[in-house]
Design a protein around this motif. Structure first.
Motif, PDB file in Angstrom:
ATOM      1  N   UNK A  12     -45.880  68.164   3.240  1.00  0.00           N
ATOM      2  CA  UNK A  12     -44.661  67.377   3.408  1.00  0.00           C
ATOM      3  C   UNK A  12     -44.718  66.208   2.428  1.00  0.00           C
ATOM      4  N   UNK A  13     -43.606  65.970   1.764  1.00  0.00           N
ATOM      5  CA  UNK A  13     -43.534  64.858   0.828  1.00  0.00           C
ATOM      6  C   UNK A  13     -43.371  65.352  -0.596  1.00  0.00           C
ATOM      7  N   UNK A  14     -43.287  64.409  -1.527  1.00  0.00           N
ATOM      8  CA  UNK A  14     -43.120  64.764  -2.926  1.00  0.00           C
ATOM      9  C   UNK A  14     -41.853  65.576  -3.143  1.00  0.00           C
ATOM     10  N   UNK A  15     -41.997  66.653  -3.903  1.00  0.00           N
ATOM     11  CA  UNK A  15     -40.858  67.522  -4.199  1.00  0.00           C
ATOM     12  C   UNK A  15     -40.821  68.751  -3.303  1.00  0.00           C
ATOM     13  N   UNK A  16     -41.564  68.736  -2.206  1.00  0.00           N
ATOM     14  CA  UNK A  16     -41.568  69.889  -1.311  1.00  0.00           C
ATOM     15  C   UNK A  16     -40.252  69.965  -0.537  1.00  0.00           C
ATOM     16  N   UNK A  17     -39.860  71.151  -0.070  1.00  0.00           N
ATOM     17  CA  UNK A  17     -38.632  71.259   0.727  1.00  0.00           C
ATOM     18  C   UNK A  17     -38.702  70.409   1.989  1.00  0.00           C
ATOM     19  N   UNK A  18     -37.558  69.931   2.415  1.00  0.00           N
ATOM     20  CA  UNK A  18     -37.488  69.114   3.630  1.00  0.00           C
ATOM     21  C   UNK A  18     -38.020  69.896   4.833  1.00  0.00           C
ATOM     22  N   UNK A  19     -38.829  69.216   5.625  1.00  0.00           N
ATOM     23  CA  UNK A  19     -39.403  69.801   6.844  1.00  0.00           C
ATOM     24  C   UNK A  19     -38.451  69.483   7.991  1.00  0.00           C
ATOM     25  N   UNK A  20     -37.942  70.515   8.655  1.00  0.00           N
ATOM     26  CA  UNK A  20     -36.862  70.328   9.628  1.00  0.00           C
ATOM     27  C   UNK A  20     -37.376  70.605  11.051  1.00  0.00           C
ATOM     28  N   UNK A 182     -43.323  58.361   7.931  1.00  0.00           N
ATOM     29  CA  UNK A 182     -42.428  57.458   8.648  1.00  0.00           C
ATOM     30  C   UNK A 182     -41.020  58.046   8.696  1.00  0.00           C
ATOM     31  N   UNK A 183     -40.360  57.914   9.829  1.00  0.00           N
ATOM     32  CA  UNK A 183     -38.985  58.373   9.962  1.00  0.00           C
ATOM     33  C   UNK A 183     -38.059  57.190  10.191  1.00  0.00           C
ATOM     34  N   UNK A 207     -42.441  50.993  -0.122  1.00  0.00           N
ATOM     35  CA  UNK A 207     -43.274  49.978   0.516  1.00  0.00           C
ATOM     36  C   UNK A 207     -44.609  50.538   0.992  1.00  0.00           C
ATOM     37  N   UNK A 208     -44.581  51.731   1.582  1.00  0.00           N
ATOM     38  CA  UNK A 208     -45.784  52.257   2.223  1.00  0.00           C
ATOM     39  C   UNK A 208     -46.430  53.418   1.471  1.00  0.00           C
ATOM     40  N   UNK A 209     -45.734  53.984   0.496  1.00  0.00           N
ATOM     41  CA  UNK A 209     -46.331  55.059  -0.294  1.00  0.00           C
ATOM     42  C   UNK A 209     -46.634  56.310   0.493  1.00  0.00           C
ATOM     43  N   UNK A 210     -45.797  56.604   1.491  1.00  0.00           N
ATOM     44  CA  UNK A 210     -45.993  57.784   2.342  1.00  0.00           C
ATOM     45  C   UNK A 210     -44.701  58.597   2.366  1.00  0.00           C
ATOM     46  N   UNK A 211     -44.768  59.865   2.783  1.00  0.00           N
ATOM     47  CA  UNK A 211     -43.535  60.619   2.980  1.00  0.00           C
ATOM     48  C   UNK A 211     -42.661  59.937   4.036  1.00  0.00           C
ATOM     49  N   UNK A 212     -41.362  59.969   3.815  1.00  0.00           N
ATOM     50  CA  UNK A 212     -40.415  59.329   4.730  1.00  0.00           C
ATOM     51  C   UNK A 212     -39.279  60.310   5.030  1.00  0.00           C
ATOM     52  N   UNK A 213     -38.812  60.274   6.268  1.00  0.00           N
ATOM     53  CA  UNK A 213     -37.711  61.151   6.661  1.00  0.00           C
ATOM     54  C   UNK A 213     -36.743  60.442   7.580  1.00  0.00           C
ATOM     55  N   UNK A 214     -35.999  61.235   8.334  1.00  0.00           N
ATOM     56  CA  UNK A 214     -34.972  60.707   9.226  1.00  0.00           C
ATOM     57  C   UNK A 214     -35.078  61.362  10.594  1.00  0.00           C
ATOM     58  N   UNK A 215     -35.173  60.533  11.623  1.00  0.00           N
ATOM     59  CA  UNK A 215     -34.975  60.990  13.000  1.00  0.00           C
ATOM     60  C   UNK A 215     -33.526  60.679  13.327  1.00  0.00           C
ATOM     61  N   UNK A 216     -32.719  61.724  13.460  1.00  0.00           N
ATOM     62  CA  UNK A 216     -31.269  61.570  13.437  1.00  0.00           C
ATOM     63  C   UNK A 216     -30.657  61.798  14.811  1.00  0.00           C
ATOM     64  N   UNK A 229     -30.658  63.927   0.329  1.00  0.00           N
ATOM     65  CA  UNK A 229     -30.204  63.641  -1.035  1.00  0.00           C
ATOM     66  C   UNK A 229     -30.836  62.379  -1.607  1.00  0.00           C
ATOM     67  N   UNK A 230     -31.229  61.448  -0.735  1.00  0.00           N
ATOM     68  CA  UNK A 230     -31.840  60.211  -1.231  1.00  0.00           C
ATOM     69  C   UNK A 230     -33.356  60.181  -1.001  1.00  0.00           C
ATOM     70  N   UNK A 231     -33.928  61.335  -0.671  1.00  0.00           N
ATOM     71  CA  UNK A 231     -35.382  61.423  -0.680  1.00  0.00           C
ATOM     72  C   UNK A 231     -36.086  61.707   0.630  1.00  0.00           C
ATOM     73  N   UNK A 232     -35.376  62.011   1.707  1.00  0.00           N
ATOM     74  CA  UNK A 232     -36.039  62.303   2.983  1.00  0.00           C
ATOM     75  C   UNK A 232     -36.843  63.596   2.892  1.00  0.00           C
ATOM     76  N   UNK A 233     -38.074  63.545   3.352  1.00  0.00           N
ATOM     77  CA  UNK A 233     -38.950  64.719   3.362  1.00  0.00           C
ATOM     78  C   UNK A 233     -38.950  65.440   4.704  1.00  0.00           C
ATOM     79  N   UNK A 234     -38.431  64.776   5.736  1.00  0.00           N
ATOM     80  CA  UNK A 234     -38.391  65.324   7.095  1.00  0.00           C
ATOM     81  C   UNK A 234     -37.044  64.989   7.711  1.00  0.00           C
ATOM     82  N   UNK A 235     -36.480  65.922   8.447  1.00  0.00           N
ATOM     83  CA  UNK A 235     -35.313  65.643   9.292  1.00  0.00           C
ATOM     84  C   UNK A 235     -35.620  66.146  10.692  1.00  0.00           C
TER      85      UNK A 235
END
Length: 349
Positions: A12-20, A182-183, A207-216, A229-235
């Motif tokens: 998870x992170x970088x250019x990998x597909x979003x983890x859903x 972080x989400x 700020x934290x240098x870690x993968x970041x996503x969204x808890x929606x 689209x703006x960089x979330x690695x997790x939804x």
């Protein structure tokens, strides 16, 4: 900090597909068979992971009727905390079977523990990674206990200040665990777009240098697609069989067809985001002929002077490039040229 973390057999992170993540939460409505159905529906709807929550009413709060324990506003207005958790919790005796079923259909299995006993229980289930809920982000002893297990941790940051997030991240690092995601989260049920501030995703990542996503917790899929689209690695999105099955989470959960639509849109967005490239695609090459070029727009005789009346820059692009227009003006034609002919260097003296 790690820009990539490994969850089971994928990164998870970088250019990998979003983890859903499909969040079951209370949507089983107390029915084990419905919980199984939700797992299968989540898989069919494109989820990578099914998430549950591991607690009981007694691990969350006490059974007390005084005013402190009454919910005054929002989706669960007039509920007592203990009664709400009693309706919503996933029986612990189900959870090994749910994990087994999830893994059988090819879904990762994730849970949110809410106290040390639930962490111990999930350790016995051999869970591979953990989720920390927004409301527990300030429970530093719990966070350290989870981090001590040495497994990746996803943390929702709803309601948290930057300082509180820093404390939680520091607590994990102190336990020699740096596999953190972080989400961004708005802890309202449902959340409204005005409060989501998705630009924070990029700032958290920087700020934290870690993968970041969204808890929606918002309705629909706009926020999730925008986040990717703006960089979330997790939804992470709440998931149900039907909102008609009443339970504490149904009103802000997605049904399977909606979830499938969100996943398909996220995957399409990822393809559209692509990579930095100035290469002309094969389909673009076909369209290049409809650029402009220099054409004769009147019949021109041999020896005639090229001027603004007999040549123009027009579509399509079979003639000389527009950048040569001023170089050609004032020169003579080497041959007769019929109106509608693209200019070539051989026609110009």
């Amino acid at each position: 900090m790690n820009n990539l973390i490994k969850m089971n057999n994928r990164y998870i992170g970088g250019d990998t597909p979003c983890y859903i993540i499909a969040e079951m939460s209370a949507n089983h409505a107390g029915d084990f068979n419905r919980a199984i159905d939700i797992i299968h529906a989540a898989k069919e709807s494109g989820a990578d992971c099914i998430k549950i929550q591991t607690y009981t009413p007694d691990t969350m709060t006490i059974d007390c009727d005084n005013d402190y324990f009454q919910i005054k506003k929002g989706t669960w207005k007039n509920e007592k905390l203990y009664d709400l958790y009693n309706k919503a919790y996933t029986p612990w005796e189900w959870q090994s079977k749910l994990k087994e079923e999830a893994e059988k259909v090819g879904l990762d299995f994730l849970s949110t523990p809410f106290d040390q006993t639930s962490v111990d229980f999930l350790e016995d289930l051999e869970i591979n990674f953990y989720k920390i809920a927004s409301f527990e982000l300030t429970d530093i002893p719990l966070i350290k206990y989870i981090a001590s297990k040495g497994k990746p941790i996803i943390i929702s940051t709803g309601m948290a200040t930057l300082g509180e997030i820093e404390e939680a991240v520091k607590a994990i690092k102190e336990m020699k665990n740096e596999d953190i995601c972080l989400l961004k989260c708005s802890s309202a049920y449902p959340a409204i777009p005005d409060d989501m501030n998705l630009k924070t995703i990029k700032n958290l990542k920087e700020t934290f240098g870690v993968p970041v996503g969204l808890s929606d917790h918002s309705l629909g899929s706009v926020a999730a697609i925008t986040a990717v689209a703006i960089g979330a690695s997790v939804v992470e999105k709440h998931f149900c069989i039907s909102r008609d099955i009443e339970n504490p989470d149904s009103s802000f959960s997605m049904e399977p067809n909606e979830f499938r639509g969100m996943v398909d849109s996220i995957r399409a967005a990822e393809r559209a985001i692509g990579k930095v490239s100035y290469k002309v695609s094969e389909k673009e090459k076909v369209s290049r002929i409809f650029r402009r070029s220099i054409f004769a727009v009147e019949d021109i005789g041999k020896g005639d002077i090229f001027d603004e009346n007999n040549i123009r820059v027009i579509r399509p692009a079979y003639g000389l490039a527009p950048k040569y227009y001023n170089d050609i003006k004032g020169k003579k034609a080497t041959t007769d040229i019929v109106r509608g002919t693209p200019l070539k260097w051989s026609m110009i003296d």
